[in-house]
Write a protein that holds these residues in place. Sequence first.
Motif, mmCIF file in Angstrom:
data_model
loop_
_atom_site.group_PDB
_atom_site.id
_atom_site.type_symbol
_atom_site.label_atom_id
_atom_site.label_comp_id
_atom_site.label_asym_id
_atom_site.label_seq_id
_atom_site.Cartn_x
_atom_site.Cartn_y
_atom_site.Cartn_z
ATOM 1 N N ARG A 98 0.839 -1.212 0.000
ATOM 2 C CA ARG A 98 0.000 0.000 0.000
ATOM 3 C C ARG A 98 0.867 1.253 0.000
ATOM 4 N NH1 ARG A 98 -1.399 3.557 3.899
ATOM 5 N NH2 ARG A 98 -3.347 4.673 3.623
ATOM 6 N N ARG A 152 1.167 3.991 -3.015
ATOM 7 C CA ARG A 152 0.890 5.414 -2.752
ATOM 8 C C ARG A 152 2.049 6.304 -3.181
ATOM 9 N NH1 ARG A 152 -1.216 7.062 2.762
ATOM 10 N NH2 ARG A 152 -1.740 8.889 1.546
ATOM 11 N N SER A 153 3.265 5.749 -3.238
ATOM 12 C CA SER A 153 4.417 6.559 -3.624
ATOM 13 C C SER A 153 4.531 6.734 -5.140
ATOM 14 C CB SER A 153 5.704 5.933 -3.075
ATOM 15 O OG SER A 153 5.985 4.724 -3.750
ATOM 16 N N PRO A 173 3.585 8.221 -8.550
ATOM 17 C CA PRO A 173 2.877 9.457 -8.909
ATOM 18 C C PRO A 173 1.605 9.183 -9.715
ATOM 19 C CG PRO A 173 5.204 9.599 -9.477
ATOM 20 C CD PRO A 173 4.944 8.194 -9.071
ATOM 21 N N ASP A 174 0.570 9.962 -9.442
ATOM 22 C CA ASP A 174 -0.694 9.824 -10.169
ATOM 23 C C ASP A 174 -0.548 10.186 -11.642
ATOM 24 O OD1 ASP A 174 -2.044 8.982 -7.931
ATOM 25 O OD2 ASP A 174 -2.694 11.004 -7.368
ATOM 26 N N GLU A 175 0.445 10.992 -11.978
ATOM 27 C CA GLU A 175 0.637 11.388 -13.368
ATOM 28 C C GLU A 175 0.938 10.190 -14.265
ATOM 29 O OE1 GLU A 175 2.250 12.924 -10.816
ATOM 30 O OE2 GLU A 175 1.044 14.767 -10.791
ATOM 31 N N ILE A 220 -0.275 7.158 -13.900
ATOM 32 C CA ILE A 220 -1.550 6.471 -14.134
ATOM 33 C C ILE A 220 -2.414 7.269 -15.097
ATOM 34 C CG2 ILE A 220 -3.649 5.615 -13.013
ATOM 35 C CD1 ILE A 220 -1.880 5.193 -10.502
ATOM 36 N N HIS A 221 -2.441 8.586 -14.944
ATOM 37 C CA HIS A 221 -3.225 9.426 -15.859
ATOM 38 C C HIS A 221 -2.670 9.363 -17.278
ATOM 39 C CE1 HIS A 221 -5.661 10.873 -12.638
ATOM 40 N NE2 HIS A 221 -4.658 11.501 -12.020
ATOM 41 N N ARG A 235 -3.815 6.154 -18.842
ATOM 42 C CA ARG A 235 -5.224 6.233 -19.261
ATOM 43 C C ARG A 235 -5.367 7.044 -20.544
ATOM 44 N NH1 ARG A 235 -6.991 7.148 -13.294
ATOM 45 N NH2 ARG A 235 -7.404 5.008 -12.671
ATOM 46 N N GLU A 247 -7.864 -0.414 -16.871
ATOM 47 C CA GLU A 247 -7.404 -0.529 -15.486
ATOM 48 C C GLU A 247 -6.542 -1.775 -15.284
ATOM 49 O OE1 GLU A 247 -7.779 1.819 -13.144
ATOM 50 O OE2 GLU A 247 -8.726 2.993 -14.713
ATOM 51 N N MET A 298 2.069 -0.898 -13.078
ATOM 52 C CA MET A 298 2.208 -0.951 -11.628
ATOM 53 C C MET A 298 3.030 -2.156 -11.154
ATOM 54 S SD MET A 298 0.630 1.740 -10.718
ATOM 55 C CE MET A 298 -0.059 1.763 -9.108
ATOM 56 N N LYS A 342 8.581 9.593 -0.188
ATOM 57 C CA LYS A 342 7.446 9.986 -1.010
ATOM 58 C C LYS A 342 7.748 11.323 -1.642
ATOM 59 C CE LYS A 342 2.771 10.605 -1.649
ATOM 60 N NZ LYS A 342 1.591 9.958 -1.755
#
Length: 140
Positions: free
Chosen positions: A22, A26-27, A29-31, A33-34, A37, A43, A51, A140
């Motif tokens: 987990r 969380r570490s 970056p969301d960028e 994943i974006h 997409r 997914e 991932m 992080k």
Amino acid sequence: MELRTTAYQPWAISTFGIFLLRQFFRSIPDEIIHAARLDGLGEFEIIWRIMIPMTTPALAAFGIFSIVAHWNDLFWPLIAVRSAEISTPALGILLFRDDEAGQFLGPLMAGAVIIVAPLLIAFLIAQRRFIDGLAATTMK
């Protein structure tokens, strides 16, 4: 008739593994994943192609911790194991003691070295991934 206790295994789910992965997820970056997409990945593809390869240091660290914990496990095998052939190494050392002839420390220490040697070799082989996994989960 031998009693089998394979239906329930208390180590099937590891809270340490859940927490470690987990924190590692969380570490990331969301960028990333974006961007995946936007490239049209679903997914499942994001998890499988992005991932999972990024989590190899954390998986290696968890694997080493898990192997060492189960290798040194004494109390659950002491309850569940009924024969010496399937005992864990720690339980094997306990069964190796000879109560009739006394405790000869030389053979016991040789057995302890034989038990520790595979763990030490595995750690030395996977040392880089182990340290990368620990360092990545704390930053992080």
